[in-house]
Design a protein around this motif. Structure first.
Motif, mmCIF file in Angstrom:
data_model
loop_
_atom_site.group_PDB
_atom_site.id
_atom_site.type_symbol
_atom_site.label_atom_id
_atom_site.label_comp_id
_atom_site.label_asym_id
_atom_site.label_seq_id
_atom_site.Cartn_x
_atom_site.Cartn_y
_atom_site.Cartn_z
ATOM 1 N N LEU A 418 0.825 -1.206 0.000
ATOM 2 C CA LEU A 418 0.000 0.000 0.000
ATOM 3 C C LEU A 418 0.860 1.256 0.000
ATOM 4 O O LEU A 418 0.577 2.234 -0.737
ATOM 5 C CB LEU A 418 -0.934 -0.003 1.212
ATOM 6 N N SER A 419 1.914 1.270 0.817
ATOM 7 C CA SER A 419 2.786 2.450 0.903
ATOM 8 C C SER A 419 3.498 2.690 -0.417
ATOM 9 O O SER A 419 3.647 3.851 -0.852
ATOM 10 C CB SER A 419 3.804 2.260 2.027
ATOM 11 N N GLN A 420 3.945 1.624 -1.071
ATOM 12 C CA GLN A 420 4.627 1.800 -2.353
ATOM 13 C C GLN A 420 3.666 2.342 -3.407
ATOM 14 O O GLN A 420 4.044 3.201 -4.224
ATOM 15 C CB GLN A 420 5.225 0.460 -2.805
ATOM 16 N N THR A 424 4.216 5.883 -5.227
ATOM 17 C CA THR A 424 4.278 5.968 -6.697
ATOM 18 C C THR A 424 3.225 6.938 -7.230
ATOM 19 O O THR A 424 3.458 7.673 -8.207
ATOM 20 C CB THR A 424 4.085 4.579 -7.315
ATOM 21 N N GLY A 425 2.093 6.963 -6.554
ATOM 22 C CA GLY A 425 1.031 7.880 -6.984
ATOM 23 C C GLY A 425 1.210 9.290 -6.480
ATOM 24 O O GLY A 425 0.361 10.155 -6.755
ATOM 25 N N GLY A 426 2.284 9.537 -5.748
ATOM 26 C CA GLY A 426 2.558 10.879 -5.259
ATOM 27 C C GLY A 426 1.705 11.298 -4.094
ATOM 28 O O GLY A 426 1.627 12.490 -3.775
ATOM 29 N N VAL A 427 1.065 10.340 -3.391
ATOM 30 C CA VAL A 427 0.178 10.681 -2.284
ATOM 31 C C VAL A 427 0.955 10.885 -0.991
ATOM 32 O O VAL A 427 0.553 11.680 -0.130
ATOM 33 C CB VAL A 427 -0.888 9.587 -2.096
ATOM 34 N N LEU A 431 9.379 8.474 3.164
ATOM 35 C CA LEU A 431 9.561 8.066 4.555
ATOM 36 C C LEU A 431 8.569 6.983 4.950
ATOM 37 O O LEU A 431 8.900 6.058 5.692
ATOM 38 C CB LEU A 431 9.417 9.282 5.475
ATOM 39 N N GLU A 432 7.346 7.076 4.434
ATOM 40 C CA GLU A 432 6.341 6.054 4.742
ATOM 41 C C GLU A 432 6.763 4.699 4.169
ATOM 42 O O GLU A 432 6.582 3.654 4.799
ATOM 43 C CB GLU A 432 4.982 6.471 4.183
#
Length: 497
Positions: A418-420, A424-427, A431-432
Protein backbone atom coordinates in the motif's frame (compact mmCIF):
# COMPACT_ATOMS: atom_id res chain seq x y z
CA UNK A 1 48.66 -88.19 52.67
CA UNK A 2 51.94 -86.35 51.82
CA UNK A 3 52.94 -83.46 54.03
CA UNK A 4 52.51 -80.91 51.25
CA UNK A 5 48.97 -82.14 50.53
CA UNK A 6 47.95 -81.79 54.19
CA UNK A 7 49.44 -78.32 54.35
CA UNK A 8 47.62 -77.20 51.21
CA UNK A 9 44.35 -78.57 52.58
CA UNK A 10 44.79 -76.63 55.81
CA UNK A 11 45.48 -73.44 53.87
CA UNK A 12 42.40 -73.82 51.66
CA UNK A 13 40.05 -74.64 54.56
CA UNK A 14 41.38 -71.76 56.63
CA UNK A 15 40.96 -69.35 53.73
CA UNK A 16 37.38 -70.42 53.13
CA UNK A 17 36.58 -69.95 56.81
CA UNK A 18 37.99 -66.45 56.86
CA UNK A 19 36.24 -65.53 53.60
CA UNK A 20 32.91 -66.20 55.28
CA UNK A 21 33.38 -62.97 57.20
CA UNK A 22 31.03 -60.04 56.84
CA UNK A 23 31.52 -56.86 54.81
CA UNK A 24 31.46 -53.87 57.15
CA UNK A 25 29.83 -50.63 56.10
CA UNK A 26 26.27 -49.58 55.23
CA UNK A 27 24.24 -51.32 52.56
CA UNK A 28 23.55 -49.09 49.60
CA UNK A 29 20.03 -47.85 48.90
CA UNK A 30 19.23 -45.14 46.37
CA UNK A 31 17.85 -42.04 48.12
CA UNK A 32 14.31 -41.06 47.23
CA UNK A 33 13.95 -38.43 44.53
CA UNK A 34 11.01 -36.06 43.96
CA UNK A 35 8.20 -37.99 42.26
CA UNK A 36 5.92 -36.06 39.93
CA UNK A 37 2.72 -37.42 38.33
CA UNK A 38 3.20 -35.40 35.15
CA UNK A 39 5.03 -32.44 33.66
CA UNK A 40 3.31 -29.11 34.02
CA UNK A 41 4.06 -28.26 30.41
CA UNK A 42 3.03 -31.62 28.91
CA UNK A 43 1.45 -30.99 25.48
CA UNK A 44 -2.34 -31.34 25.70
CA UNK A 45 -2.44 -33.76 22.75
CA UNK A 46 0.10 -36.20 24.22
CA UNK A 47 -1.15 -39.30 26.00
CA UNK A 48 0.98 -41.51 28.26
CA UNK A 49 -0.70 -44.57 26.75
CA UNK A 50 0.95 -44.01 23.37
CA UNK A 51 2.84 -47.05 22.01
CA UNK A 52 6.35 -47.40 23.39
CA UNK A 53 7.84 -47.46 19.88
CA UNK A 54 7.15 -43.72 19.69
CA UNK A 55 9.64 -43.08 22.49
CA UNK A 56 12.97 -41.68 21.36
CA UNK A 57 15.80 -44.15 21.14
CA UNK A 58 19.07 -44.69 19.35
CA UNK A 59 19.67 -42.27 16.50
CA UNK A 60 17.25 -39.66 17.74
CA UNK A 61 18.40 -37.08 15.17
CA UNK A 62 16.68 -39.08 12.44
CA UNK A 63 13.32 -37.71 13.63
CA UNK A 64 14.23 -34.51 11.72
CA UNK A 65 14.39 -36.44 8.43
CA UNK A 66 17.39 -34.44 7.22
CA UNK A 67 19.93 -36.58 5.29
CA UNK A 68 22.69 -33.98 5.64
CA UNK A 69 22.25 -33.87 9.42
CA UNK A 70 22.19 -37.67 9.61
CA UNK A 71 25.47 -37.91 7.70
CA UNK A 72 27.16 -35.37 9.98
CA UNK A 73 25.89 -37.05 13.16
CA UNK A 74 27.33 -40.40 12.06
CA UNK A 75 30.81 -38.85 11.87
CA UNK A 76 30.85 -37.96 15.58
CA UNK A 77 31.21 -41.54 16.78
CA UNK A 78 34.12 -42.08 14.37
CA UNK A 79 36.08 -38.84 14.40
CA UNK A 80 35.20 -36.65 17.38
CA UNK A 81 38.23 -36.31 19.65
CA UNK A 82 36.30 -35.34 22.78
CA UNK A 83 34.29 -38.55 22.50
CA UNK A 84 37.48 -40.57 22.04
CA UNK A 85 38.89 -39.00 25.21
CA UNK A 86 35.76 -39.97 27.14
CA UNK A 87 36.00 -43.53 25.78
CA UNK A 88 39.63 -43.73 26.93
CA UNK A 89 38.60 -42.54 30.39
CA UNK A 90 36.02 -45.32 30.55
CA UNK A 91 38.65 -47.85 29.53
CA UNK A 92 40.81 -46.62 32.43
CA UNK A 93 37.91 -47.16 34.82
CA UNK A 94 37.38 -50.71 33.51
CA UNK A 95 41.08 -51.51 33.97
CA UNK A 96 40.95 -50.15 37.52
CA UNK A 97 38.14 -52.59 38.36
CA UNK A 98 40.26 -55.50 37.13
CA UNK A 99 43.25 -54.21 39.09
CA UNK A 100 41.44 -54.14 42.44
CA UNK A 101 39.48 -57.32 41.70
CA UNK A 102 42.83 -59.17 41.71
CA UNK A 103 42.94 -58.62 45.50
CA UNK A 104 40.39 -61.43 45.83
CA UNK A 105 43.11 -63.92 44.91
CA UNK A 106 46.57 -64.80 46.25
CA UNK A 107 49.77 -63.50 44.71
CA UNK A 108 52.17 -66.28 43.74
CA UNK A 109 55.76 -65.70 42.73
CA UNK A 110 58.56 -68.04 41.76
CA UNK A 111 62.11 -67.95 40.51
CA UNK A 112 65.26 -70.02 40.16
CA UNK A 113 68.76 -69.63 41.53
CA UNK A 114 71.98 -71.62 41.21
CA UNK A 115 75.03 -70.82 43.30
CA UNK A 116 78.30 -72.54 44.17
CA UNK A 117 79.72 -71.67 47.58
CA UNK A 118 82.93 -72.33 49.44
CA UNK A 119 83.11 -71.73 53.18
CA UNK A 120 86.22 -70.31 54.77
CA UNK A 121 88.43 -72.78 56.60
CA UNK A 122 89.06 -70.15 59.27
CA UNK A 123 85.43 -69.28 60.10
CA UNK A 124 84.14 -70.14 63.57
CA UNK A 125 83.22 -73.79 64.00
CA UNK A 126 84.60 -74.58 60.54
CA UNK A 127 84.95 -78.19 59.55
CA UNK A 128 88.43 -79.44 58.77
CA UNK A 129 89.37 -78.91 55.18
CA UNK A 130 86.61 -76.33 54.56
CA UNK A 131 83.49 -77.03 52.50
CA UNK A 132 82.49 -76.37 48.89
CA UNK A 133 78.99 -77.12 47.59
CA UNK A 134 76.28 -76.24 45.05
CA UNK A 135 72.93 -74.71 46.05
CA UNK A 136 70.17 -75.06 43.45
CA UNK A 137 66.80 -73.56 44.51
CA UNK A 138 63.38 -73.17 42.85
CA UNK A 139 61.24 -71.28 45.41
CA UNK A 140 57.46 -70.74 45.16
CA UNK A 141 56.06 -68.05 47.48
CA UNK A 142 52.45 -67.12 48.05
CA UNK A 143 51.00 -64.08 49.79
CA UNK A 144 47.30 -63.90 50.50
CA UNK A 145 45.26 -61.47 52.56
CA UNK A 146 41.76 -62.94 53.07
CA UNK A 147 38.90 -60.46 52.79
CA UNK A 148 37.65 -61.06 56.34
CA UNK A 149 36.01 -57.65 56.86
CA UNK A 150 34.94 -57.00 53.29
CA UNK A 151 37.53 -54.33 52.50
CA UNK A 152 38.30 -55.87 49.12
CA UNK A 153 34.62 -56.37 48.35
CA UNK A 154 33.80 -52.77 49.20
CA UNK A 155 36.79 -51.56 47.21
CA UNK A 156 35.74 -53.51 44.14
CA UNK A 157 32.16 -52.36 44.66
CA UNK A 158 33.32 -48.73 44.74
CA UNK A 159 35.45 -49.00 41.61
CA UNK A 160 32.77 -50.97 39.78
CA UNK A 161 30.26 -48.18 40.52
CA UNK A 162 32.87 -45.62 39.46
CA UNK A 163 33.35 -47.46 36.16
CA UNK A 164 29.60 -47.48 35.62
CA UNK A 165 29.53 -43.75 36.35
CA UNK A 166 32.33 -43.30 33.82
CA UNK A 167 30.27 -45.14 31.22
CA UNK A 168 27.28 -42.91 31.99
CA UNK A 169 29.59 -39.89 31.63
CA UNK A 170 30.68 -41.25 28.25
CA UNK A 171 27.05 -41.49 27.17
CA UNK A 172 26.41 -37.97 28.49
CA UNK A 173 29.34 -36.65 26.43
CA UNK A 174 28.03 -38.46 23.36
CA UNK A 175 24.54 -37.05 23.86
CA UNK A 176 25.91 -33.55 24.41
CA UNK A 177 28.09 -33.70 21.27
CA UNK A 178 25.27 -35.00 19.08
CA UNK A 179 22.92 -32.34 20.45
CA UNK A 180 25.51 -29.59 19.99
CA UNK A 181 26.01 -30.64 16.38
CA UNK A 182 22.27 -30.62 15.71
CA UNK A 183 21.89 -27.18 17.30
CA UNK A 184 24.83 -25.74 15.33
CA UNK A 185 23.42 -27.30 12.17
CA UNK A 186 19.98 -25.78 12.62
CA UNK A 187 21.51 -22.45 13.62
CA UNK A 188 23.54 -22.47 10.39
CA UNK A 189 20.43 -23.34 8.40
CA UNK A 190 18.51 -20.52 10.08
CA UNK A 191 21.31 -18.10 9.18
CA UNK A 192 21.19 -19.41 5.61
CA UNK A 193 17.51 -18.50 5.55
CA UNK A 194 18.28 -15.05 6.98
CA UNK A 195 21.04 -14.53 4.41
CA UNK A 196 18.66 -15.56 1.63
CA UNK A 197 16.07 -13.11 2.94
CA UNK A 198 18.59 -10.28 3.22
CA UNK A 199 20.04 -10.96 -0.23
CA UNK A 200 16.55 -10.70 -1.76
CA UNK A 201 15.95 -7.57 0.34
CA UNK A 202 19.18 -6.01 -0.91
CA UNK A 203 18.09 -6.72 -4.50
CA UNK A 204 14.69 -5.14 -3.77
CA UNK A 205 16.28 -2.11 -2.12
CA UNK A 206 18.64 -1.78 -5.09
CA UNK A 207 15.66 -1.53 -7.42
CA UNK A 208 14.06 1.04 -5.11
CA UNK A 209 17.23 3.10 -5.18
CA UNK A 210 17.36 2.99 -8.97
CA UNK A 211 13.72 4.02 -9.11
CA UNK A 212 14.35 6.99 -6.83
CA UNK A 213 17.42 8.03 -8.82
CA UNK A 214 15.38 8.00 -12.01
CA UNK A 215 12.59 9.97 -10.33
CA UNK A 216 15.16 12.46 -9.00
CA UNK A 217 16.69 12.92 -12.43
CA UNK A 218 13.20 13.49 -13.74
CA UNK A 219 12.59 16.16 -11.10
CA UNK A 220 9.79 14.21 -9.43
CA UNK A 221 11.44 13.76 -6.02
CA UNK A 222 14.16 15.47 -4.06
CA UNK A 223 17.66 14.15 -3.36
CA UNK A 224 16.50 13.32 0.18
CA UNK A 225 14.53 10.35 -1.14
CA UNK A 226 17.63 9.08 -2.96
CA UNK A 227 19.77 9.41 0.16
CA UNK A 228 17.17 7.61 2.26
CA UNK A 229 16.99 4.74 -0.24
CA UNK A 230 20.80 4.56 -0.33
CA UNK A 231 20.94 4.41 3.47
CA UNK A 232 18.37 1.63 3.61
CA UNK A 233 20.26 -0.37 0.97
CA UNK A 234 23.64 -0.11 2.72
CA UNK A 235 22.08 -1.03 6.07
CA UNK A 236 20.61 -4.20 4.54
CA UNK A 237 23.98 -5.05 2.96
CA UNK A 238 25.69 -4.64 6.33
CA UNK A 239 23.14 -6.92 7.98
CA UNK A 240 23.66 -9.56 5.27
CA UNK A 241 27.43 -9.51 5.79
CA UNK A 242 26.99 -9.86 9.57
CA UNK A 243 24.72 -12.87 9.14
CA UNK A 244 27.20 -14.54 6.80
CA UNK A 245 30.00 -13.92 9.29
CA UNK A 246 27.97 -15.64 12.01
CA UNK A 247 27.25 -18.52 9.65
CA UNK A 248 30.95 -19.19 9.09
CA UNK A 249 31.46 -19.53 12.84
CA UNK A 250 28.86 -22.30 13.05
CA UNK A 251 30.31 -24.01 9.99
CA UNK A 252 33.72 -24.09 11.69
CA UNK A 253 32.18 -25.38 14.92
CA UNK A 254 30.52 -28.23 13.01
CA UNK A 255 33.88 -29.07 11.40
CA UNK A 256 35.46 -29.53 14.83
CA UNK A 257 32.57 -31.69 16.03
CA UNK A 258 32.89 -34.08 13.09
CA UNK A 259 36.68 -34.22 13.44
CA UNK A 260 37.65 -32.30 10.32
CA UNK A 261 39.86 -29.21 9.90
CA UNK A 262 37.81 -26.06 9.53
CA UNK A 263 39.93 -25.12 6.51
CA UNK A 264 38.76 -28.12 4.48
CA UNK A 265 35.16 -28.44 5.66
CA UNK A 266 32.26 -26.85 3.81
CA UNK A 267 28.60 -26.95 4.75
CA UNK A 268 26.36 -26.38 1.72
CA UNK A 269 24.04 -23.40 1.85
CA UNK A 270 20.49 -24.59 2.48
CA UNK A 271 17.82 -22.34 3.98
CA UNK A 272 15.90 -23.73 6.94
CA UNK A 273 12.45 -24.84 5.91
CA UNK A 274 11.21 -27.23 8.58
CA UNK A 275 9.12 -27.39 11.70
CA UNK A 276 10.10 -29.37 14.81
CA UNK A 277 8.72 -32.89 15.11
CA UNK A 278 6.52 -33.94 17.98
CA UNK A 279 8.75 -35.02 20.88
CA UNK A 280 6.96 -37.32 23.37
CA UNK A 281 8.11 -36.22 26.86
CA UNK A 282 7.14 -39.44 28.64
CA UNK A 283 6.49 -39.44 32.37
CA UNK A 284 8.63 -37.73 35.03
CA UNK A 285 9.14 -41.10 36.73
CA UNK A 286 10.95 -42.32 33.61
CA UNK A 287 13.34 -39.38 33.45
CA UNK A 288 15.67 -40.70 36.17
CA UNK A 289 16.32 -43.82 34.08
CA UNK A 290 16.74 -41.96 30.79
CA UNK A 291 19.36 -39.33 31.60
CA UNK A 292 23.00 -40.47 31.69
CA UNK A 293 24.08 -37.58 33.91
CA UNK A 294 21.59 -38.64 36.60
CA UNK A 295 22.73 -42.25 36.26
CA UNK A 296 26.33 -41.11 36.71
CA UNK A 297 25.41 -39.16 39.86
CA UNK A 298 23.58 -42.22 41.24
CA UNK A 299 26.57 -44.51 40.60
CA UNK A 300 28.86 -41.99 42.28
CA UNK A 301 26.61 -42.26 45.34
CA UNK A 302 27.02 -46.03 45.29
CA UNK A 303 30.80 -45.68 45.06
CA UNK A 304 30.89 -43.20 47.95
CA UNK A 305 28.73 -45.54 50.05
CA UNK A 306 31.15 -48.43 49.41
CA UNK A 307 34.09 -46.22 50.41
CA UNK A 308 32.51 -45.88 53.86
CA UNK A 309 32.88 -49.64 54.23
CA UNK A 310 36.52 -49.41 53.13
CA UNK A 311 37.14 -46.77 55.80
CA UNK A 312 35.42 -48.89 58.49
CA UNK A 313 37.50 -51.95 57.60
CA UNK A 314 40.61 -50.07 58.75
CA UNK A 315 39.42 -50.54 62.36
CA UNK A 316 39.85 -54.32 62.14
CA UNK A 317 43.00 -56.47 62.06
CA UNK A 318 44.56 -57.69 58.83
CA UNK A 319 45.38 -61.36 58.33
CA UNK A 320 47.98 -62.68 55.94
CA UNK A 321 48.86 -66.19 54.79
CA UNK A 322 52.39 -66.55 53.48
CA UNK A 323 53.09 -70.20 52.62
CA UNK A 324 56.15 -71.03 50.55
CA UNK A 325 57.74 -74.12 49.11
CA UNK A 326 59.89 -75.38 46.29
CA UNK A 327 62.86 -77.57 45.57
CA UNK A 328 66.45 -77.26 46.77
CA UNK A 329 69.36 -79.55 45.98
CA UNK A 330 73.08 -79.66 45.37
CA UNK A 331 72.81 -81.54 42.09
CA UNK A 332 70.70 -81.15 38.98
CA UNK A 333 69.98 -84.89 38.82
CA UNK A 334 67.79 -84.91 41.94
CA UNK A 335 66.80 -81.25 41.97
CA UNK A 336 63.11 -81.84 41.24
CA UNK A 337 62.73 -85.04 43.26
CA UNK A 338 60.44 -85.36 46.27
CA UNK A 339 63.28 -85.47 48.84
CA UNK A 340 64.47 -82.09 47.51
CA UNK A 341 61.15 -80.37 48.22
CA UNK A 342 60.55 -78.00 51.11
CA UNK A 343 57.40 -76.35 52.51
CA UNK A 344 56.73 -73.65 55.09
CA UNK A 345 53.51 -72.04 56.26
CA UNK A 346 53.17 -68.68 57.95
CA UNK A 347 50.15 -66.81 59.28
CA UNK A 348 50.24 -63.27 60.60
CA UNK A 349 47.79 -60.75 61.98
CA UNK A 350 48.31 -57.03 62.40
CA UNK A 351 46.10 -54.36 63.95
CA UNK A 352 46.51 -50.65 64.47
CA UNK A 353 46.10 -49.75 68.13
CA UNK A 354 46.83 -46.02 68.06
CA UNK A 355 46.83 -43.55 65.16
CA UNK A 356 45.85 -40.22 66.75
CA UNK A 357 42.40 -40.28 65.11
CA UNK A 358 43.58 -40.98 61.55
CA UNK A 359 41.04 -43.75 60.90
CA UNK A 360 38.25 -41.71 62.44
CA UNK A 361 39.09 -38.79 60.16
CA UNK A 362 39.13 -41.09 57.11
CA UNK A 363 35.68 -42.44 58.07
CA UNK A 364 34.29 -38.94 58.60
CA UNK A 365 35.71 -37.93 55.24
CA UNK A 366 34.04 -40.92 53.52
CA UNK A 367 30.69 -40.12 55.11
CA UNK A 368 30.93 -36.46 54.13
CA UNK A 369 31.84 -37.47 50.56
CA UNK A 370 28.72 -39.65 50.46
CA UNK A 371 26.55 -36.77 51.70
CA UNK A 372 28.04 -34.60 48.96
CA UNK A 373 27.13 -37.13 46.25
CA UNK A 374 23.58 -37.38 47.62
CA UNK A 375 23.16 -33.61 47.43
CA UNK A 376 24.61 -33.57 43.90
CA UNK A 377 22.23 -36.34 42.85
CA UNK A 378 19.18 -34.53 44.22
CA UNK A 379 20.31 -31.30 42.52
CA UNK A 380 20.78 -33.10 39.18
CA UNK A 381 17.26 -34.48 39.44
CA UNK A 382 15.79 -31.02 40.07
CA UNK A 383 17.78 -29.51 37.19
CA UNK A 384 16.61 -32.33 34.90
CA UNK A 385 12.97 -31.57 35.69
CA UNK A 386 13.66 -27.88 35.11
CA UNK A 387 15.28 -28.45 31.72
CA UNK A 388 12.36 -30.56 30.50
CA UNK A 389 9.80 -28.00 31.68
CA UNK A 390 11.84 -25.13 30.20
CA UNK A 391 11.97 -26.65 26.75
CA UNK A 392 8.38 -27.89 26.76
CA UNK A 393 7.28 -24.36 27.63
CA UNK A 394 9.62 -22.85 25.04
CA UNK A 395 8.25 -25.07 22.27
CA UNK A 396 4.66 -24.26 23.23
CA UNK A 397 5.25 -20.50 23.37
CA UNK A 398 7.46 -20.39 20.27
CA UNK A 399 4.73 -22.11 18.28
CA UNK A 400 2.37 -19.31 19.31
CA UNK A 401 5.03 -16.74 18.45
CA UNK A 402 5.56 -18.34 15.02
CA UNK A 403 1.85 -18.04 14.27
CA UNK A 404 1.86 -14.42 15.41
CA UNK A 405 4.96 -13.66 13.32
CA UNK A 406 3.34 -15.18 10.25
CA UNK A 407 0.37 -12.88 10.71
CA UNK A 408 2.68 -9.92 11.30
CA UNK A 409 4.67 -10.68 8.13
CA UNK A 410 1.49 -10.86 6.07
CA UNK A 411 0.26 -7.56 7.49
CA UNK A 412 3.64 -5.87 6.98
CA UNK A 413 3.86 -7.01 3.35
CA UNK A 414 0.34 -5.70 2.71
CA UNK A 415 1.24 -2.40 4.38
CA UNK A 416 4.41 -2.15 2.28
CA UNK A 417 2.48 -2.73 -0.93
CA UNK A 418 0.00 0.00 0.00
CA UNK A 419 2.79 2.45 0.90
CA UNK A 420 4.63 1.80 -2.35
CA UNK A 421 1.46 2.39 -4.34
CA UNK A 422 0.79 5.61 -2.41
CA UNK A 423 4.36 6.80 -2.99
CA UNK A 424 4.28 5.97 -6.70
CA UNK A 425 1.03 7.88 -6.98
CA UNK A 426 2.56 10.88 -5.26
CA UNK A 427 0.18 10.68 -2.28
CA UNK A 428 2.85 10.26 0.44
CA UNK A 429 6.56 10.73 1.06
CA UNK A 430 9.27 8.09 0.77
CA UNK A 431 9.56 8.07 4.55
CA UNK A 432 6.34 6.05 4.74
CA UNK A 433 7.81 3.49 2.34
CA UNK A 434 11.03 3.27 4.37
CA UNK A 435 9.04 2.68 7.56
CA UNK A 436 7.01 -0.05 5.88
CA UNK A 437 10.12 -1.69 4.41
CA UNK A 438 11.93 -1.65 7.74
CA UNK A 439 8.92 -3.11 9.54
CA UNK A 440 8.49 -5.84 6.92
CA UNK A 441 12.16 -6.84 7.08
CA UNK A 442 12.12 -6.88 10.88
CA UNK A 443 9.05 -9.11 10.96
CA UNK A 444 10.42 -11.45 8.28
CA UNK A 445 13.74 -11.84 10.10
CA UNK A 446 11.90 -12.43 13.36
CA UNK A 447 9.84 -15.20 11.73
CA UNK A 448 13.00 -16.88 10.40
CA UNK A 449 14.75 -16.61 13.76
CA UNK A 450 11.78 -18.09 15.60
CA UNK A 451 11.75 -21.06 13.24
CA UNK A 452 15.42 -21.66 14.09
CA UNK A 453 14.78 -21.32 17.81
CA UNK A 454 11.97 -23.87 17.59
CA UNK A 455 14.30 -26.42 16.01
CA UNK A 456 17.03 -25.72 18.56
CA UNK A 457 14.63 -25.99 21.49
CA UNK A 458 13.36 -29.31 20.15
CA UNK A 459 16.97 -30.57 20.23
CA UNK A 460 17.35 -29.24 23.77
CA UNK A 461 14.18 -31.09 24.78
CA UNK A 462 15.53 -34.35 23.35
CA UNK A 463 18.77 -33.77 25.23
CA UNK A 464 16.87 -32.99 28.46
CA UNK A 465 14.94 -36.26 28.04
CA UNK A 466 18.17 -38.25 27.68
CA UNK A 467 18.11 -38.83 23.94
CA UNK A 468 16.53 -42.27 24.32
CA UNK A 469 19.26 -43.60 26.62
CA UNK A 470 18.34 -46.22 29.23
CA UNK A 471 20.09 -46.75 32.57
CA UNK A 472 19.46 -50.50 32.22
CA UNK A 473 22.53 -50.61 29.95
CA UNK A 474 24.74 -50.10 33.02
CA UNK A 475 23.83 -53.54 34.36
CA UNK A 476 24.89 -55.14 31.05
CA UNK A 477 28.41 -53.72 31.10
CA UNK A 478 31.30 -56.18 31.10
CA UNK A 479 33.79 -54.48 33.40
CA UNK A 480 36.23 -57.40 33.72
CA UNK A 481 37.01 -58.03 30.07
CA UNK A 482 40.26 -56.81 28.53
CA UNK A 483 38.62 -56.35 25.16
CA UNK A 484 38.14 -52.70 24.12
CA UNK A 485 34.64 -51.44 24.69
CA UNK A 486 32.57 -51.35 21.51
CA UNK A 487 29.18 -49.60 21.77
CA UNK A 488 26.29 -51.63 20.38
CA UNK A 489 24.75 -50.34 17.15
CA UNK A 490 22.03 -47.83 17.89
CA UNK A 491 18.58 -48.64 16.48
CA UNK A 492 17.04 -46.12 14.14
CA UNK A 493 14.44 -43.88 15.70
CA UNK A 494 11.00 -45.02 14.50
CA UNK A 495 9.65 -41.49 14.52
CA UNK A 496 12.12 -40.64 11.76
CA UNK A 497 10.71 -43.22 9.36
Amino acid sequence: MPVRGRVCRVIVLSSLGLLAGCAVGPRYARPAAPALPDYKETPPNWKPAQPSDQVLRGKWWEVYQDPQLNALEEKIAVSNQSLKAAEAQFQQARATVRYYRADYFPTISTGVSATRERYSKNRPLAQPGGQTFNDLVIPVDMSYEPDVWGKVRRNVEAYRATAQASFADLEAVSLSLHAELAMDYFQARELDAEAQLLDSTVASYQRSLELNQNRYQGGVVSQVDVAQAQTLLETARSQAIDVKAQRTQFEHAIAVLVGEPASTFTLPLVALNATPPVIPPGLPSELLERRPDIASAERQMAAANANIGVAKAAYFPLFNFSPSGGFESTAVANWLSNPSSFVSVGVSAMATVFDVGRRRAALDQARAAYDQTVASYQQNVLVAYQEVEDNLAALRLLEQEANTDAAAVAAAEHSLALSQNRYTGGVTTYLEVITAQTTALTNERSAVQVSGRRMIDSVLLIKALGGGWDAASLAKLDLTSRKPYTPPPAPASPTGQ
